[in-house]
Every structure is written in structure tokens, then in C-alpha cells.
Scaffold this active site. Structure first.
Site, short mmCIF file in Angstrom:
data_model
loop_
_atom_site.label_atom_id
_atom_site.label_comp_id
_atom_site.label_asym_id
_atom_site.label_seq_id
_atom_site.Cartn_x
_atom_site.Cartn_y
_atom_site.Cartn_z
N GLY A 110 -55.97 -35.33 -27.89
CA GLY A 110 -56.90 -34.18 -27.29
C GLY A 110 -58.10 -34.65 -26.98
N CYS A 111 -58.32 -36.08 -26.71
CA CYS A 111 -59.68 -36.57 -26.26
C CYS A 111 -59.87 -36.22 -24.86
CB CYS A 111 -59.75 -37.88 -26.68
SG CYS A 111 -61.13 -38.69 -25.99
N VAL A 112 -60.96 -35.72 -24.25
CA VAL A 112 -61.00 -35.37 -23.01
C VAL A 112 -62.28 -36.25 -22.65
CG1 VAL A 112 -59.95 -33.30 -22.74
CG2 VAL A 112 -62.15 -33.47 -23.60
#
Lengths: 134, 101, 110
Positions: free
Chosen positions: C108-110
């Protein structure tokens, strides 16, 4: 970004299929977007959170420790079906102790697992805005 | 002509395990692997059917799959836990093998 | 991609993360940082060690929000804020620190 009530319904055993792991990844992603996320464990989904999982013998990664991180992601409501446990010869003592720290109560450690019967599970589902089933 | 029946689906989710038990003959062997290992747990609503099958068939469960799901030590009495070598032996010691996918 | 560390070739994915998490050593971390013109200080190491412990316990790289909160709890509020973490890891504390710590890219790293 608007916040919605998300419910992830987990109905499959881990390892035999990829659903359990996929669900967990989407759960973590949606929590990173600060949505209000709850999880339900129904039917074979209850096997996802049994304690003492050891997957060394089948050469797969044991992802059960990640459920213990859900509290850090502010996921504090894990609804577990009492009927599903009973049908499988399991009790809550066969599940991992999953907890969260309550920021509104001096970070007291509290249980995340909420045992509910079918009727209560249905009522909880009726309150959700987005339901994703795995 | 003894047959080894291999079942890999949870009996709580699919009818494959039920169908396997309904079609296995006396003297056959039944091996639970992957998600089917949940059928070996004592005290479940399915355990009676496995117990009944044990009257004239031998029933096995793959240990590593049981351990992965946190169910080691929960298998019912009379079910033999085997490792991968035991799995191979079962296929070698039976005339035919049928997989209930 | 690959990285030469102490005469050994370490496989990296297309984004520069370790292909095999077991390849990680402190020397590998130094080399990964040096490749991006970063010299690791004790402040960096405090975060990297924290990340490795988190991964060991939970089998995931934490999201930035979770990392920030957890660092604050463990190392104090002066370090548990994004300003401090971004000063150490300007490309993003999740992405960059996890890379040096030998962890996968955070989910879920953005």
C-alpha cells in the site's frame, strides 16, 4: 478523501488458495488510505487466524503474524462467527490473541476479536457501506 | 484392487470430500492434503463422516498441511499423520490413485 | 539489476529492492544507501533496525503512517513525525528506509 465503512469477509482457509493472503494485502492497503475497516471471519475463514501456524513443511510463507499488526493499522474489529468455529471443532482458545492499543484509553491493550452469532453478524453487515468478499 | 483417494478441498466448502467418501470402497485409503486437512480435526460437524469411513478404510492426513493451518495435534483418533515420504509410499502401495479436485 | 558487495553479487529487483531478503547484511545496507548518495548515520540505523524488528515480528513492512506512529512510541515524539523521518529518508521513509533495511516495498506504499 471520504471515509467509508469497509468490511472484508473472509471465508476461505489459508494456503490452499490465495484468497486469504490477497484479502490481507487489500485490507492493509485500504487501511493505509485511512478507511474504517472491519474484518469478518466466517466458514473456513476462521482457519486464517488459528494459533501455532507453521508453514515450513509446505514451503510457503506463514503470514499469520501479520494479523497481529492489524491493530497498528487501526483495524480493531475482527468479527468471528461462533457457529463457524463450533462446526469445525474449534473454540476461541484455538485462535491467536489479536489485540489493539486503544488511543482513547491510555493505550490500554484490548482484544480485537469479537465473537458473534449469525444474527449479530448479519446486523453488523447491514451497517457497512462497502463489502468485499474473499 | 485398493485405491488411494486424494482429497484437497475443505469439506465445509465443497462437496468433493463427501463425494470421495461416497465413492470409496472397503479397503481403500483416503489421504487429506491442502485445505482438506481441516476434515481431520476432531469434534467438527464433519468428523462423524470420517469416523464412519474408518470402519473399513484407512484414513491419512498430510502433517505439513495440518501444521501450516495451526491444526497440529487436533487430528481425530484413528487418522494416520504422514509426511511427504509417507504420501509417496501411499501412492506406491495402492494400485491406483484418484484425485478428488 | 545487481549490487556488488564485498565481492558478492546481490540481486535486486527493478526498483532496487533485494530479490532475496536473506542477502541482507549491514554492508549491503551501506552499499544500497551509497548507490543513492546517502551515508548512513546512527539516526538512519535506528530506523532501519526498527524496521527489521517490525518485519521479523509481523512479516510485513509497515505503511508510513504505522511506521511514524510506532517510531514515536518507541523512540519518542521528536522522531515519530514525518518531518524527522523525511529528513533522514527524503525519497519517503517507507520506500527508501525499507529498501536499505532489506525489506520488501511496503504494502500500500504510495
Amino acid at each position: 478523501m471520504s471515509t467509508k465503512n469497509f468490511l472484508f469477509v473472509n471465508r476461505k482457509a489459508p494456503y490452499g488458495t490465495v484468497y486469504a493472503l490477497e484479502s490481507l494485502e487489500v485490507v492493509l492497503i485500504s487501511a493505509a488510505f485511512e478507511q474504517n475497516v472491519s474484518l469478518a471471519f466466517i466458514d473456513d475463514g476462521v482457519y486464517q487466524i488459528t494459533k501455532g501456524q507453521n508453514s515450513k513443511g509446505i514451503g510457503m510463507k506463514n503470514f499469520s503474524p501479520t494479523y497481529r499488526a492489524l491493530g497498528d493499522y487501526d483495524i480493531t474489529k475482527l468479527y468471528v462467527s461462533t457457529e463457524s468455529l463450533a462446526e469445525r471443532g474449534l473454540t476461541v482458545d484455538d485462535l491467536m490473541e489479536l489485540t489493539y492499543e486503544d488511543a482513547d484509553d491510555d493505550y490500554a491493550e484490548k482484544p480485537s476479536i469479537i465473537l458473534v452469532n449469525r444474527e449479530e453478524m448479519a446486523a453488523m453487515m447491514a451497517e457497512q457501506e462497502v463489502i468485499l468478499s474473499f | 484392487m485398493a485405491m488411494l483417494h486424494i482429497v484437497n478441498k475443505s469439506p465445509f466448502e465443497r462437496v468433493a470430500f463427501d463425494s470421495c467418501l461416497a465413492h470409496a470402497s472397503a479397503g481403500d485409503a483416503i489421504l487429506m492434503i491442502e485445505d482438506a486437512v481441516v476434515g481431520a480435526v476432531a469434534g467438527s460437524s464433519f468428523s462423524g463422516k470420517v469416523k464412519a469411513a474408518m470402519a473399513d478404510k484407512s484414513v491419512y492426513v498430510l502433517g505439513p498441511d495440518l501444521a501450516a493451518r495451526g491444526l497440529e495435534g487436533k487430528a481425530m483418533e484413528g487418522v494416520t499423520i504422514v509426511d511427504y515420504a509417507g504420501f509417496v509410499d501411499l501412492t506406491a502401495n495402492n494400485d491406483t490413485t484418484q484425485s478428488w479436485l | 539489476m545487481a549490487l556488488e558487495v564485498g565481492g558478492k553479487s546481490i540481486a535486486l529487483d527493478e526498483e532496487g529492492y533485494l530479490e532475496n531478503l536473506s542477502d541482507w547484511t549491514p554492508e549491503v545496507a551501506e552499499a544500497l544507501a551509497n548507490a543513492e548518495d546517502v551515508t548512513l548515520t546512527s539516526e538512519h540505523w535506528e530506523i532501519l533496525n526498527f524496521l527489521r524488528e517490525y518485519y521479523e515480528e509481523y512479516q510485513i513492512a509497515p505503511a508510513v503512517r504505522v511506521l511514524t506512529k510506532a517510531v514515536g512510541k518507541r523512540l519518542g515524539a521528536d522522531k515519530g513525525n514525518s518531518k524527522y523521518l523525511y529528513s533522514l529518508f527524503p525519497y519517503g521513509p517507507g520506500k527508501q528506509a525499507c529498501k536499505y533495511a532489506g525489506l520488501p516495498k511496503p504494502t500500500g506504499c504510495v
